[in-house]
Design a protein around this motif. Structure first.
Motif, mmCIF file in Angstrom:
data_model
loop_
_atom_site.group_PDB
_atom_site.id
_atom_site.type_symbol
_atom_site.label_atom_id
_atom_site.label_comp_id
_atom_site.label_asym_id
_atom_site.label_seq_id
_atom_site.Cartn_x
_atom_site.Cartn_y
_atom_site.Cartn_z
ATOM 1 N N LEU A 126 0.317 -1.114 -0.311
ATOM 2 C CA LEU A 126 -0.396 0.044 0.272
ATOM 3 C C LEU A 126 0.808 0.874 0.323
ATOM 4 C CD1 LEU A 126 -2.742 0.902 0.088
ATOM 5 C CD2 LEU A 126 -3.325 0.764 2.754
ATOM 6 N N ASP A 129 2.287 2.202 -3.230
ATOM 7 C CA ASP A 129 1.309 3.247 -3.950
ATOM 8 C C ASP A 129 1.317 4.577 -3.954
ATOM 9 O OD1 ASP A 129 -0.160 1.093 -5.614
ATOM 10 O OD2 ASP A 129 -2.369 1.652 -4.996
ATOM 11 N N TYR A 130 1.139 4.909 -2.127
ATOM 12 C CA TYR A 130 0.782 5.648 -1.606
ATOM 13 C C TYR A 130 1.573 6.866 -1.298
ATOM 14 C CZ TYR A 130 -4.220 4.377 0.185
ATOM 15 O OH TYR A 130 -5.484 4.310 -0.254
ATOM 16 N N ASP A 132 4.101 8.664 -2.293
ATOM 17 C CA ASP A 132 4.483 9.987 -3.133
ATOM 18 C C ASP A 132 2.771 10.983 -3.079
ATOM 19 O OD1 ASP A 132 6.781 9.942 -4.596
ATOM 20 O OD2 ASP A 132 5.822 8.958 -6.556
ATOM 21 N N LEU A 133 1.829 10.829 -2.819
ATOM 22 C CA LEU A 133 0.733 11.614 -2.296
ATOM 23 C C LEU A 133 0.775 12.099 -1.349
ATOM 24 C CD1 LEU A 133 -1.857 12.210 -3.178
ATOM 25 C CD2 LEU A 133 -3.526 10.269 -1.854
ATOM 26 N N PHE A 134 1.064 11.042 -0.132
ATOM 27 C CA PHE A 134 1.264 11.709 1.430
ATOM 28 C C PHE A 134 2.738 12.248 1.769
ATOM 29 C CE2 PHE A 134 -0.947 7.531 4.173
ATOM 30 C CZ PHE A 134 -1.927 7.892 3.148
ATOM 31 N N THR A 135 3.724 12.303 0.618
ATOM 32 C CA THR A 135 4.513 13.028 1.165
ATOM 33 C C THR A 135 4.030 14.589 0.420
ATOM 34 O OG1 THR A 135 5.835 11.511 0.371
ATOM 35 C CG2 THR A 135 6.911 14.046 0.571
ATOM 36 N N SER A 136 3.542 13.871 -0.635
ATOM 37 C CA SER A 136 2.850 15.483 -1.403
ATOM 38 C C SER A 136 2.217 16.173 -0.332
ATOM 39 C CB SER A 136 2.341 15.643 -2.802
ATOM 40 O OG SER A 136 1.185 16.400 -3.255
ATOM 41 N N LEU A 137 1.331 15.666 0.145
ATOM 42 C CA LEU A 137 0.057 16.315 1.006
ATOM 43 C C LEU A 137 0.748 16.456 2.932
ATOM 44 C CD1 LEU A 137 -3.003 14.051 0.291
ATOM 45 C CD2 LEU A 137 -2.658 16.628 -0.468
ATOM 46 N N ALA A 138 1.882 16.341 2.676
ATOM 47 C CA ALA A 138 1.947 16.444 4.270
ATOM 48 C C ALA A 138 1.911 15.390 5.293
ATOM 49 C CB ALA A 138 2.716 17.549 4.120
ATOM 50 N N VAL A 139 1.325 14.422 4.595
ATOM 51 C CA VAL A 139 1.097 13.983 5.818
ATOM 52 C C VAL A 139 1.428 13.453 7.191
ATOM 53 C CG1 VAL A 139 -0.725 11.703 6.537
ATOM 54 C CG2 VAL A 139 -1.198 12.942 4.096
ATOM 55 N N PRO A 140 1.218 13.549 8.464
ATOM 56 C CA PRO A 140 2.309 13.537 9.467
ATOM 57 C C PRO A 140 2.258 11.551 9.865
ATOM 58 C CG PRO A 140 0.129 14.768 10.061
ATOM 59 C CD PRO A 140 -0.290 14.020 8.932
ATOM 60 N N ALA A 147 -3.872 5.721 8.588
ATOM 61 C CA ALA A 147 -4.432 5.637 7.545
ATOM 62 C C ALA A 147 -3.986 4.299 6.320
ATOM 63 C CB ALA A 147 -3.826 7.231 6.063
#
Ligand code: ATP
Ligand code: MG
Lengths: 235, 236
Positions: A126, A129-130, A132-140, A147
């Motif tokens: 998972l 998949d995620y 780059d998106l999580f880096t981009s969204l700056a998810v802590p 998640a």
């Protein structure tokens, strides 16, 4: 009537009547294994998620270790726990040997590696998949782990069920650290072993049937979850 | 109002990998306003350049400054990136939006209005993975716009869309650009670049071949590579 048919008849009578010994053993088995399962998930899932999503030196070795521990023979785990909890061992002062808590500890050692190693694999996919998106969204990091566990929930549930299956059906570890004491640490598997060796087949059989039903139910639940997940495109 | 992140100044940006030079000393200024289109053949390094700007890839050397300040992780909070392959959470359409809105304290009404804008309201409670390719791209765009970013990176955000959806997305892109969002878009749709772009960067083989006003790029490209690309000839 042949002896085994008689035993079968008695077994079903015991189950139907809700025999007190039988119920006590069943209850303790469930208590021990479910407690071990919950505690193992609290440790194994976050550790699995952490290993899956973080890069650090020695990571490969740690993952390899958990993978290897998955195959540990229960008797050996029992022996290790015994050594630590026995009166002369480092945790002897806790007085845990031959109590349900000792059995919980032994079962945790058996299933934490399963839950950690398998959840790590699932979350790693998972994460692929995620990431780059999580880096981009700056998810802590903490939110990301949450998640991952939520989004992999169907696959993780099958892992949890596998852990439960191993805990409830295992005999070697709990017999060593629990001692199979009547009314205190007697669980389904240890009772089956004892009663069979005594030639008292009825109670052993009744417990065997219940254990089989539990194992089947766990497996059916796992495959139902899998198919539901793929039907809903969440897995 | 946070400090401005534009213009973006790229200096000597180089990315080496496995002995190959994937980005080769790119130096340019991405203008503060409007829409900048990055064009170039497959494998030119367009996606990589975008990823370096957004901090998803680390250049081997070179520097990027945003509004005169060196890039840092916190600037990503004012940027959105819509990936070439839309990355959606294994959740419903609306949960994909709420994941971002909850994290950033954005009102749920905004979520609804963005879904409306990209025409996904009726599919709000579908698992995102069951969407069609174009619907996925529209969702990824809506999710990117939800945070009202100062910079919006689009990596071929309209590649799977039907003509009506392309028009819809182009209209939205113009609208956000007009309202002050800097849009940097990678596209193979030359018509779209003509319609939208103010500035064009043309890449080939990891090098910046042309950088200029869209008008002059399309009317008289200076390089042979750009001419060949615009005419649909193969660029090696
Ligand atoms: N992480 C990576 N490691 C090594 N090589 C990479 C990596 N990412 C991309 N490349 C290579 O860099 C080159 C440029 O890739 P990039 O994805 O930026 O191309 P692009 O211009 O976006 O092409 P397209 O139009 O096909 O999307 C390609 O040759 C690709 O193989
Ligand atoms: Mg690309």
């Amino acid at each position: 009537m042949p002896i085994y048919l008689e035993s079968v008849a008695t077994a079903f009578r015991l189950m139907a009547s809700g025999d007190q010994d039988l119920m006590e053993i069943l209850l303790l088995s469930m208590q021990v294994s479910l407690t071990a399962l919950v505690l193992s998930c609290l440790i194994g899932l976050p550790v699995g998620a952490f290993l899956a999503t973080r890069r650090f030196t020695g990571r490969g070795a740690v993952i390899g270790l958990f993978n290897a521990l998955m195959g540990m023979p229960p008797v050996v785990v029992g022996l290790i726990v015994y050594l630590h909890l026995s009166r002369s061992g480092p945790f002897g002062w806790l007085g845990l040997l031959y109590t349900p808590n000792a059995m919980i500890i032994a079962q945790m050692l058996l299933i934490i590696p399963i839950i950690t190693a398998l959840s790590c694999q699932i979350i790693e996919d998972l994460h692929e998949d995620y990431r780059d998106l999580f880096t981009s969204l700056a998810v802590p990091p903490g939110k990301a782990v949450k998640a991952y566990i939520i989004d992999a929930r169907y696959s993780l549930l099958t892992v949890i069920l596998a852990g439960f299956g191993r805990a409830i059906s295992e005999v070697g570890a709990v017999i060593v650290v629990g001692g199979n004491i009547d009314h205190l640490t007697r669980v389904m598997t240890t009772t089956i072993a004892l009663e069979t060796s005594k030639g008292e087949l009825a109670l052993a059989l009744a417990l065997g049937v219940i254990l089989l039903i539990i194992a089947l139910a766990v497996n059916m639940l796992a495959s139902w979850l899998k198919s539901r997940a793929s039907r809903r495109a969440y897995a | 109002m946070p400090d401005r992140l534009t213009p973006i100044d790229v200096t000597g940006l180089t990315l080496m990998s496995g002995g190959r030079c994937l980005l080769d000393g790119i130096t340019c200024r991405i203008e503060a306003e409007g829409i900048t289109a990055i064009l170039g053949p497959n494998g030119a390094g367009k996606s990589l350049l975008l990823r370096c700007l957004h901090g998803l890839a680390d250049p081997t050397s070179g520097a990027v400054t945003f509004g005169g300040r060196p890039g840092e992780a916190s600037m990503r909070l004012q940027q959105s990136f819509v990936f070439q392959q839309p990355t959606l959470l294994r959740r419903t359409v609306i949960e994909n939006m709420l994941f971002v809105s909850r994290q950033r304290g954005i009102a749920e009404a905004d979520v609804q209005s963005w879904l409306e804008k990209v025409g996904l309201t009726a599919l709000a409670h579908q698992p995102a993975r069951l969407l069609s390719g174009g619907e996925k791209q529209r969702l990824a765009l809506a999710r990117g716009l939800l945070t009202r970013p100062s910079i919006l990176f689009l990596d071929e955000a309209t590649s799977n869309l039907d003509p009506a959806s392309v028009q819809m997305i182009e209209a939205i892109t113009r609208e956000v650009a007009a309202s002050g969002t800097k849009v940097i878009t990678v596209t193979h749709d030359i018509g779209q670049a003509r319609r939208l772009a103010d500035q064009v960067l043309f890449l080939a083989r990891g090098q910046l071949i042309e950088d200029g006003k869209a008008k002059s790029f399309f009317s008289k490209p200076r390089s042979e590579e750009a001419r060949a690309y615009l005419e649909g000839r193969i660029v090696v």
